[in-house]
Design an enzyme around this catalytic site. Structure first.
Site, PDB file in Angstrom:
ATOM      1  N   HIS A 193      -0.062  11.678   7.243  1.00  0.00           N
ATOM      2  CA  HIS A 193      -0.014  10.215   7.272  1.00  0.00           C
ATOM      3  C   HIS A 193       0.182   9.558   5.921  1.00  0.00           C
ATOM      4  O   HIS A 193       0.221   8.333   5.845  1.00  0.00           O
ATOM      5  CB  HIS A 193      -1.300   9.653   7.890  1.00  0.00           C
ATOM      6  CG  HIS A 193      -1.335   9.764   9.376  1.00  0.00           C
ATOM      7  ND1 HIS A 193      -0.843   8.797  10.204  1.00  0.00           N
ATOM      8  CD2 HIS A 193      -1.777  10.757  10.178  1.00  0.00           C
ATOM      9  CE1 HIS A 193      -0.995   9.175  11.465  1.00  0.00           C
ATOM     10  NE2 HIS A 193      -1.561  10.369  11.477  1.00  0.00           N
ATOM     11  N   LYS A 221      -3.354  -6.498   6.932  1.00  0.00           N
ATOM     12  CA  LYS A 221      -3.408  -5.044   6.789  1.00  0.00           C
ATOM     13  C   LYS A 221      -4.516  -4.746   5.804  1.00  0.00           C
ATOM     14  O   LYS A 221      -5.032  -5.665   5.159  1.00  0.00           O
ATOM     15  CB  LYS A 221      -2.072  -4.492   6.287  1.00  0.00           C
ATOM     16  CG  LYS A 221      -1.513  -5.276   5.075  1.00  0.00           C
ATOM     17  CD  LYS A 221      -0.152  -4.795   4.608  1.00  0.00           C
ATOM     18  CE  LYS A 221       0.977  -5.172   5.509  1.00  0.00           C
ATOM     19  NZ  LYS A 221       1.574  -4.071   6.250  1.00  0.00           N
ATOM     20  N   ARG A 222      -4.912  -3.486   5.678  1.00  0.00           N
ATOM     21  CA  ARG A 222      -5.922  -3.155   4.679  1.00  0.00           C
ATOM     22  C   ARG A 222      -5.461  -3.638   3.301  1.00  0.00           C
ATOM     23  O   ARG A 222      -4.259  -3.658   3.000  1.00  0.00           O
ATOM     24  CB  ARG A 222      -6.171  -1.635   4.653  1.00  0.00           C
ATOM     25  CG  ARG A 222      -6.905  -1.123   5.870  1.00  0.00           C
ATOM     26  CD  ARG A 222      -8.279  -1.765   6.015  1.00  0.00           C
ATOM     27  NE  ARG A 222      -9.165  -1.341   4.965  1.00  0.00           N
ATOM     28  CZ  ARG A 222     -10.138  -0.436   5.114  1.00  0.00           C
ATOM     29  NH1 ARG A 222     -10.349   0.124   6.285  1.00  0.00           N
ATOM     30  NH2 ARG A 222     -10.902  -0.115   4.095  1.00  0.00           N
ATOM     31  N   LYS A 261       0.137  -1.743  -0.999  1.00  0.00           N
ATOM     32  CA  LYS A 261       0.643  -2.726  -0.033  1.00  0.00           C
ATOM     33  C   LYS A 261       1.006  -4.060  -0.720  1.00  0.00           C
ATOM     34  O   LYS A 261       1.614  -4.930  -0.131  1.00  0.00           O
ATOM     35  CB  LYS A 261      -0.385  -2.947   1.072  1.00  0.00           C
ATOM     36  CG  LYS A 261      -0.598  -1.709   1.953  1.00  0.00           C
ATOM     37  CD  LYS A 261      -1.653  -1.978   3.004  1.00  0.00           C
ATOM     38  CE  LYS A 261      -1.999  -0.776   3.862  1.00  0.00           C
ATOM     39  NZ  LYS A 261      -1.068  -0.594   5.011  1.00  0.00           N
ATOM     40  N   THR A 304       2.514   0.049  11.159  1.00  0.00           N
ATOM     41  CA  THR A 304       2.629  -0.263  12.592  1.00  0.00           C
ATOM     42  C   THR A 304       2.423  -1.754  12.819  1.00  0.00           C
ATOM     43  O   THR A 304       2.885  -2.291  13.828  1.00  0.00           O
ATOM     44  CB  THR A 304       1.610   0.526  13.433  1.00  0.00           C
ATOM     45  OG1 THR A 304       0.308   0.356  12.867  1.00  0.00           O
ATOM     46  CG2 THR A 304       1.966   1.992  13.499  1.00  0.00           C
ATOM     47  N   LYS A 319       4.203  -4.485  15.619  1.00  0.00           N
ATOM     48  CA  LYS A 319       3.527  -5.460  16.493  1.00  0.00           C
ATOM     49  C   LYS A 319       4.095  -6.852  16.256  1.00  0.00           C
ATOM     50  O   LYS A 319       4.348  -7.607  17.198  1.00  0.00           O
ATOM     51  CB  LYS A 319       2.024  -5.505  16.191  1.00  0.00           C
ATOM     52  CG  LYS A 319       1.278  -4.210  16.410  1.00  0.00           C
ATOM     53  CD  LYS A 319      -0.122  -4.283  15.763  1.00  0.00           C
ATOM     54  CE  LYS A 319      -0.691  -2.905  15.557  1.00  0.00           C
ATOM     55  NZ  LYS A 319      -1.859  -2.902  14.637  1.00  0.00           N
TER      56      LYS A 319
HETATM   57  C1  LIG Z   1      -1.958  -2.423  13.391  1.00  0.00           C
HETATM   58  C2  LIG Z   1      -3.211  -2.523  12.644  1.00  0.00           C
HETATM   59  C3  LIG Z   1      -3.301  -1.984  11.362  1.00  0.00           C
HETATM   60  C4  LIG Z   1      -2.129  -1.329  10.650  1.00  0.00           C
HETATM   61  O1  LIG Z   1      -1.431  -2.311   9.929  1.00  0.00           O
HETATM   62  P1  LIG Z   1      -0.337  -1.927   8.818  1.00  0.00           P
HETATM   63  O2  LIG Z   1       0.299  -3.231   8.509  1.00  0.00           O
HETATM   64  O3  LIG Z   1       0.614  -0.972   9.463  1.00  0.00           O
HETATM   65  O4  LIG Z   1      -1.064  -1.347   7.674  1.00  0.00           O
HETATM   66  C5  LIG Z   1      -4.492  -2.099  10.692  1.00  0.00           C
HETATM   67  N1  LIG Z   1      -5.557  -2.703  11.243  1.00  0.00           N
HETATM   68  C6  LIG Z   1      -5.506  -3.252  12.474  1.00  0.00           C
HETATM   69  C7  LIG Z   1      -6.713  -3.933  13.034  1.00  0.00           C
HETATM   70  C8  LIG Z   1      -4.335  -3.173  13.221  1.00  0.00           C
HETATM   71  O5  LIG Z   1      -4.298  -3.699  14.456  1.00  0.00           O
END
Ligand SMILES: *Cc1c(COP(=O)(O)O)cnc(C)c1O
Length: 836
Positions: free
Chosen positions: A377, A569-570, A575, A677, A681
């Site tokens: 990952h 995101k985190r 990032k 991911t 979304k």
């Molecule tokens: C989808 C999701 C992530 C992943 O987000 P990235 O932008 O791909 O880092 C992290 N936390 C939550 C709660 C999510 O739903």
């Protein structure tokens, strides 16, 4: 003597033969009342007790899952189906109720039933706490995967840990992150079923001895261990309207009885109770580190606990079905390791097959190497797990012996292929030499697996050319790519019901399980009436998010007229939330200089949690909040620009955010984000992406076309070439906009009463050694944001692009991802379930 009263003649029917439960409005009203009044003992109005109303409805829904689960389980056993076990330290499930209703196909009936009782279903759904048993992308991926596996009728079991405390709750005080423990089980968990009868023992500590068994064979025995009981809790995972209900089995650590008794006999009653607590520490808390390993002993205990309990469970099931003959085991079983976290399973399967079930090394290695598959990952070096040999020897002495032996066999294979290449041997060794010997878990995972995959095309390619290059040369056939996805049930059908209804009205409902169908929306991008409806739905989602924010925090409101620019995101340097903040400061600076011709009102929303030990990430949160305070309170700025930090970003939060987003910020340094991911979304819900050529962004752009994507930044190759002579100070000197931004930051404009707090953060982006090279992409990012503004000014044009983003998101369904895994790695047959 047995009690005669209880000896019956042939039973008339099995106690598990029960009538099929109905799914009409009346059935739900009856069952709801039954649970609310009889089981939960409530007599007050439903409205005054929404928690118990939520509980009662959940129990009624759970009953419908239970009977399908039983049927699914029986079907798999009868068919003797090949199975896949998905081993993951994280399952970021979020809420269950609305997803269960959707997948059972009962949402409308239940909504009407609740309406008749004077209950608004959304209010009940909002009572449920998130199951936050994961950090971010990796844990959410596991949750999306098991949804797709059930929908595709694949015999898959998810194995994980039942943490007492999930991902911490984040609050913001004075602009800083405060972590609060997430005791998500506080009010119980109606979705889980404890299965004490399948409890298992997991060994820890002790030492090994060679003993001779009854047949005169020598066997290694692992003895004098401190055992912990693993108790399974099962959660049903329903497929979409197909009667398949798979399970997610989460292990809880419980002290063994005799462990206490020994102490008790020695007179140490209190000590025995205390020891019980130590054993139960194992599943107490999720480690809140995303993309960062931290090497704590308790974490290794957790990993081994998951691996050992899950493998013993699979083997016990095997023996119940097939006896002690393991010759077909690899034909019928497969394990997918979600990152290296559960990769100790490779050594544990060897141990169980040899020491417990008497197989030879060769037979055991044959089975292990045909059943294990590993997903990588991350390429970030700080995330690659290594465990000190000393620690492993103390905690898992038998496993350490096995790993040394695996490595010895492996080293001779490498030596045979490349005679005399000492450098290669030491590069590839599972054991890293040095002042402290360490076990390289990723190498163990590659050596013990038949498949190694990355999670997006670029990521898989970089694994083969960089991190795992030597292994790729040795075993090219092991390596493959499986681009991530998200489940369209949760991330479109459920979180955006209005948009889902418009799509279904337009192209039918096939898209829910065949997301490529969304392509049929393309012609409607040219239909003015359709565009208007599309835009109105987005507008209402923005209003709902604004309303939600108003309830959460006072202060400036979100204006739904503005462009909603979202980065959730985190919080992590790679990032590059800081790049986003630099852009906000640039916009602020333009407003202050009155450079506001053709201005587009923008609302920048940033959300995410920082690992509690990650100082730079926490300081980034402080910076976002401080800049927000200055920008939002400046009367010159007004509605032109607002910046908000969205606290406690989590799954249920994202379900509210993605329908409301106009612009999706995917701005990581090229080559650092394995896939992402969140990007998928947001695309699915009609957001446009501003992004670098990183992770799955590349594939998103390929699908939607460059004209519907705001690309910026250096490529991965350019980044690595530039690194040698990277000079951010020279770049700042040559860019007036950037100079002004840096001057504002360095002058203390955003920390007037907190001198110096951003010094380190500023120094990090000005350093020639900044690994994330934020400054290098500033100009290109600002220019791309300008293109965003121009595009947003033409509402029709923007809406057309929004529709096209949704229409071309079909590839990013986990149904596609799981079909790829199944075709190339798992090779399971879909098993339809007949019900009733
Ligand atoms: C989808 C999701 C992530 C992943 O987000 P990235 O932008 O791909 O880092 C992290 N936390 C939550 C709660 C999510 O739903």
């Amino acid at each position: 003597m047995p009690n005669k009263r209880f000896i019956l003649s042939k039973p008339k029917s099995s106690i598990t033969d029960v009538a099929t439960l109905g799914v009409t409005k009346e059935d739900f009203i009856d069952d709801f009342k039954q649970y609310y009044v009889h089981s939960l003992g409530r007599d007050e109005n439903f409205r005054s007790s929404p928690f118990y109303a939520c509980e009662a409805l959940s129990l009624a829904i759970r009953d419908r899952l239970m009977e399908r689960w039983k049927t699914t389980h029986k079907t798999y056993n009868k068919m003797d189906s090949r199975r896949l076990y998905y081993l993951s330290m994280e399952f970021l499930m979020g809420r269950t109720l609305s997803n269960a209703m959707l997948n059972l196909g009962v949402t409308d009936e239940v909504t009407r039933a609740m309406h008749e009782l004077g209950i608004v279903i959304e209010e009940l759904v909002d009572r449920e706490l998130d199951a936050g048993l994961g950090n971010g992308g990796l844990g959410r991926l596991a949750a999306c995967f098991i949804d797709s596996c059930a929908t595709l009728q694949l015999p898959v079991v998810g194995y994980g840990l039942r943490y007492e405390y999930g991902m911490f709750t984040q609050t913001i005080v004075n602009g800083e992150q405060i972590e609060k423990p997430d005791h998500w089980l506080r009010y119980g968990n109606v979705w889980e079923v404890e299965r004490l009868e399948y409890s298992l023992r997991v060994k820890l500590g002790g030492h090994t001895e060679i003993q001779t068994d009854e047949q005169g064979r020598q066997r290694v025995c692992w003895i004098s261990t401190n055992d912990v009981l693993a108790v399974p809790f099962d959660t049903p995972i329903p497929g979409f309207k197909n009667n398949t209900v798979n399970i997610l089995r989460l292990w809880k650590a419980v002290a063994t009885e005799e462990f206490n008794l020994d102490e008790f006999n020695a007179g140490g009653y209190a000590e025995s109770v205390a020891a019980k607590v130590t054993a139960e520490h194992i599943t107490m808390v999720l480690y809140p580190n995303d993309a960062n390993e931290n090497g704590k002993e308790l974490r290794l205990r957790q990993q081994y606990f998951l691996a050992s309990a899950s493998l013993q469970d699979v083997i016990a099931h095997w023996i119940r079905q097939h006896g002690h003959d393991f010759s077909n085991f690899a034909k019928k079983n497969c394990f997918q390791l979600n990152d290296t976290h559960p990769s100790i399973a490779i050594a544990e399967l060897m141990r169980l097959l040899m020491d417990v079930h008497g197989l030879s090394w060769t037979a055991a290695w044959g089975i292990t190497g045909q059943t294990m598959a590993y997903t990588n990952h991350t390429l970030l070096p700080e995330a690659l797990e290594k465990w000190p040999v000393q620690l492993m020897r103390r905690l898992l002495p038998r496993l350490m012996e096995i790993i040394f032996e695996i490595n010895a066999h492996f080293m001779s294979e490498v030596a045979a292929r490349w005679p005399g290449d000492r450098a290669r041997l030491s590069r590839m060794s599972i054991i890293e030499e040095g002042t402290e010997q360490q076990v390289r878990m990723a190498y163990l995972a590659i050596v013990g697996s038949f498949s190694v995959n990355g999670v997006a095309q670029l990521h898989s390619q970089l694994l083969q050319q960089g991190l795992f290059r030597d292994f790729y040369e040795l075993w090219p056939y092991k390596f493959n790519n499986k681009t991530n996805g998200v489940t369209p049930r949760r991330w479109l059908a459920s979180c955006n019901p209005e948009l889902a209804a418009l799509i279904t009205e337009t192209i039918g409902d096939g898209w829910i399980t065949h997301l490529d169908d969304l392509k049929k929306l393309e012609p409607y991008a040219e239909d003015a009436g359709f565009r208007n409806r599309w835009r109105e739905i987005k507008q209402r989602a923005k209003q709902r998010l604004a309303e939600y924010k108003r309830q959460q925090q006072e202060g400036t409101d979100l204006s739904p007229e503005a462009l909603f620019d979202v980065q959730v995101k985190r919080i992590h340097e790679y990032k590059r939330q800081i790049l986003n903040v630099l852009h906000v400061i640039h916009l602020y600076d333009r407003i202050k200089r009155d450079e506001t011709q053709n201005w587009v009102a923008r609302c920048v929303l940033i959300g995410g949690k920082a690992a509690p030990g990650y100082a730079m990430a926490k300081r980034t949160i402080k910076l976002i909040n401080n800049v927000a305070k200055v920008v939002n309170s400046d009367p010159d700025v007004g509605d032109k620009l607002t910046l908000f930090f969205l606290p406690d970003y989590r799954v249920s939060g994202m379900e509210m955010i993605c329908p409301a987003a106009d612009l999706s910020e995917q701005i990581s340094t090229a080559g650092k984000e394995a896939s992402g991911t969140g990007n998928m979304k947001l695309m699915m819900n009609g957001a446009l992406t501003i992004g670098t050529l990183d992770g799955a962004n590349i594939e998103i752009r390929e699908e939607v076309g460059d004209e519907n994507f705001f690309l910026f930044g250096l490529t991965e190759e350019q980044i690595e070439a530039r690194r040698q002579h990277y000079d951010p100070v020279a770049i700042i000197d040559q860019d007036e906009d950037l100079q002004r931004v840096m001057n504002l930051l360095e002058s203390g404009h955003f920390n007037q009463f907190e001198p110096g707090i951003f010094d380190e953060l500023i120094a990090s982006i000005k350093s020639k050694y900044d690994p994330w090279m934020t400054i290098a992409d500033f100009r290109s990012y600002i220019d791309a944001q300008k293109r965003v503004e121009t595009a947003y000014q033409d509402k029709d044009h923007w809406t057309r692009m929004s529709i096209l983003n949704c229409a071309n998101s079909g590839k990013f369904s986990t149904d596609r991802t799981i079909n790829d895994y199944n075709r190339d790695i798992w090779k399971l047959e879909p098993v339809p379930v007949q019900y009733p």
